[in-house]
Scaffold this active site. Sequence first.
Site, PDB file in Angstrom:
ATOM      1  N   ILE A  18       5.334  -4.561  -5.988  1.00 43.68           N
ATOM      2  CA  ILE A  18       5.648  -5.770  -6.750  1.00 43.68           C
ATOM      3  C   ILE A  18       6.517  -6.757  -5.986  1.00 43.68           C
ATOM      4  O   ILE A  18       6.636  -7.907  -6.389  1.00 43.68           O
ATOM      5  CB  ILE A  18       6.313  -5.426  -8.102  1.00 43.68           C
ATOM      6  CG1 ILE A  18       7.602  -4.623  -7.903  1.00 43.68           C
ATOM      7  CG2 ILE A  18       5.347  -4.666  -8.997  1.00 43.68           C
ATOM      8  CD1 ILE A  18       8.345  -4.348  -9.198  1.00 43.68           C
ATOM      9  N   GLY A  21      10.453  -7.585   0.820  1.00 46.62           N
ATOM     10  CA  GLY A  21      11.454  -8.390   1.493  1.00 46.62           C
ATOM     11  C   GLY A  21      11.602  -7.956   2.941  1.00 46.62           C
ATOM     12  O   GLY A  21      10.855  -7.107   3.440  1.00 46.62           O
ATOM     13  N   ALA A  22      12.588  -8.541   3.614  1.00 45.07           N
ATOM     14  CA  ALA A  22      12.812  -8.221   5.019  1.00 45.07           C
ATOM     15  C   ALA A  22      13.275  -6.783   5.209  1.00 45.07           C
ATOM     16  O   ALA A  22      12.976  -6.149   6.225  1.00 45.07           O
ATOM     17  CB  ALA A  22      13.850  -9.183   5.605  1.00 45.07           C
ATOM     18  N   GLU A  23      13.996  -6.254   4.211  1.00 44.12           N
ATOM     19  CA  GLU A  23      14.596  -4.931   4.343  1.00 44.12           C
ATOM     20  C   GLU A  23      13.932  -3.854   3.502  1.00 44.12           C
ATOM     21  O   GLU A  23      14.162  -2.666   3.739  1.00 44.12           O
ATOM     22  CB  GLU A  23      16.091  -5.000   3.980  1.00 44.12           C
ATOM     23  CG  GLU A  23      16.941  -5.775   4.955  1.00 44.12           C
ATOM     24  CD  GLU A  23      17.031  -5.092   6.317  1.00 44.12           C
ATOM     25  OE1 GLU A  23      17.093  -3.855   6.359  1.00 44.12           O
ATOM     26  OE2 GLU A  23      17.016  -5.801   7.335  1.00 44.12           O
ATOM     27  N   SER A  24      13.143  -4.238   2.502  1.00 38.14           N
ATOM     28  CA  SER A  24      12.656  -3.209   1.581  1.00 38.14           C
ATOM     29  C   SER A  24      11.332  -3.590   0.923  1.00 38.14           C
ATOM     30  O   SER A  24      10.950  -4.762   0.888  1.00 38.14           O
ATOM     31  CB  SER A  24      13.700  -2.933   0.503  1.00 38.14           C
ATOM     32  OG  SER A  24      13.934  -4.087  -0.273  1.00 38.14           O
ATOM     33  N   VAL A  26       9.351  -2.878  -2.836  1.00 33.43           N
ATOM     34  CA  VAL A  26       9.672  -2.495  -4.211  1.00 33.43           C
ATOM     35  C   VAL A  26       8.377  -2.197  -4.955  1.00 33.43           C
ATOM     36  O   VAL A  26       7.478  -3.041  -5.019  1.00 33.43           O
ATOM     37  CB  VAL A  26      10.468  -3.603  -4.933  1.00 33.43           C
ATOM     38  CG1 VAL A  26      10.784  -3.182  -6.369  1.00 33.43           C
ATOM     39  CG2 VAL A  26      11.758  -3.908  -4.182  1.00 33.43           C
ATOM     40  N   LYS A  42      12.507   1.577  -4.783  1.00 38.86           N
ATOM     41  CA  LYS A  42      12.857   0.690  -3.673  1.00 38.86           C
ATOM     42  C   LYS A  42      12.876   1.517  -2.390  1.00 38.86           C
ATOM     43  O   LYS A  42      13.548   2.545  -2.315  1.00 38.86           O
ATOM     44  CB  LYS A  42      14.222   0.048  -3.918  1.00 38.86           C
ATOM     45  CG  LYS A  42      14.611  -0.988  -2.876  1.00 38.86           C
ATOM     46  CD  LYS A  42      15.888  -1.709  -3.284  1.00 38.86           C
ATOM     47  CE  LYS A  42      16.231  -2.819  -2.318  1.00 38.86           C
ATOM     48  NZ  LYS A  42      17.466  -3.549  -2.733  1.00 38.86           N
ATOM     49  N   ASP A 159      23.467 -11.898  -2.482  1.00 40.99           N
ATOM     50  CA  ASP A 159      22.255 -12.726  -2.633  1.00 40.99           C
ATOM     51  C   ASP A 159      22.105 -13.139  -4.092  1.00 40.99           C
ATOM     52  O   ASP A 159      21.058 -12.927  -4.700  1.00 40.99           O
ATOM     53  CB  ASP A 159      21.021 -11.957  -2.156  1.00 40.99           C
ATOM     54  CG  ASP A 159      19.768 -12.828  -2.066  1.00 40.99           C
ATOM     55  OD1 ASP A 159      19.926 -14.065  -1.932  1.00 40.99           O
ATOM     56  OD2 ASP A 159      18.658 -12.281  -2.124  1.00 40.99           O
TER      57      ASP A 159
END
EC number: 3.6.-.-
Length: 248
Positions: A18, A21-24, A26, A42, A159
Amino acid sequence: MITLPEQLEKLSKQENLIAQGAESLVYSAQHPYLPQQECIVKYRPKKPYRLPELDAQLSKHRTLAEARVLQKLALGDVEVPHLVFIDAKNGLIYMEKIEGLSVKQWIWNEEGDTEGGAQEAGDKSRSLPDGDVSSLKDTLVLVGQEIGKLHKSDIVHGDLTTSNVMLRDGKPVIIDFGLASVSTLAEDKAVDLYVMERAVLSTHPVHSQQYCDWLFEGYLAVVGKSQKEVMRKLEDVRQRGRKRSMLG
């Protein structure tokens, strides 16, 4: 190519990714203990440009840090997703799925801007319908109060945007603590508020000043005079932001 842990690879074949991102990554997945419910998974994927040992260490550290933040805030009566299960070795956090809209989408709906971002900042002719003002104010004051509780717990989100606050039955729930940290510094909390302020200006430009006023009204109602230094630092951060904008 991203290599998924075995348990997540099985889930991903039948469940939805869904967000990415740059790090994860989900996912929405079946709850491990309550089969009739869904939860959020996550996952912090491996970074091929890092040494494997360093990457594993960083992933484990950041996964545990995020889990600790969620636990601390839940115990401190801040509305966040409840932890379900963590697998720090594989960079996995299972958490409660929050059903509802993001504050960003909810505001767009209230404004009648279903496409999102269609209004221009210079379009001052469009006023909010009378019936929406009370609902918008009440909700944004509640969001500000939740941010106030976050900062009183000495957690900085990292964030803060209207995308990272969900509404569940009209009540705000703060999500995505991947960049969160523990801090007692007024400067760090002021930067958190500035990020939210800029996000509101960017995604809700026409009424951004009014929305921010309501957010800060809620924030100050919770933190009171104890965080007066945060608001002073916020003005310093704003001035630095304006200078950077002028210098390009």
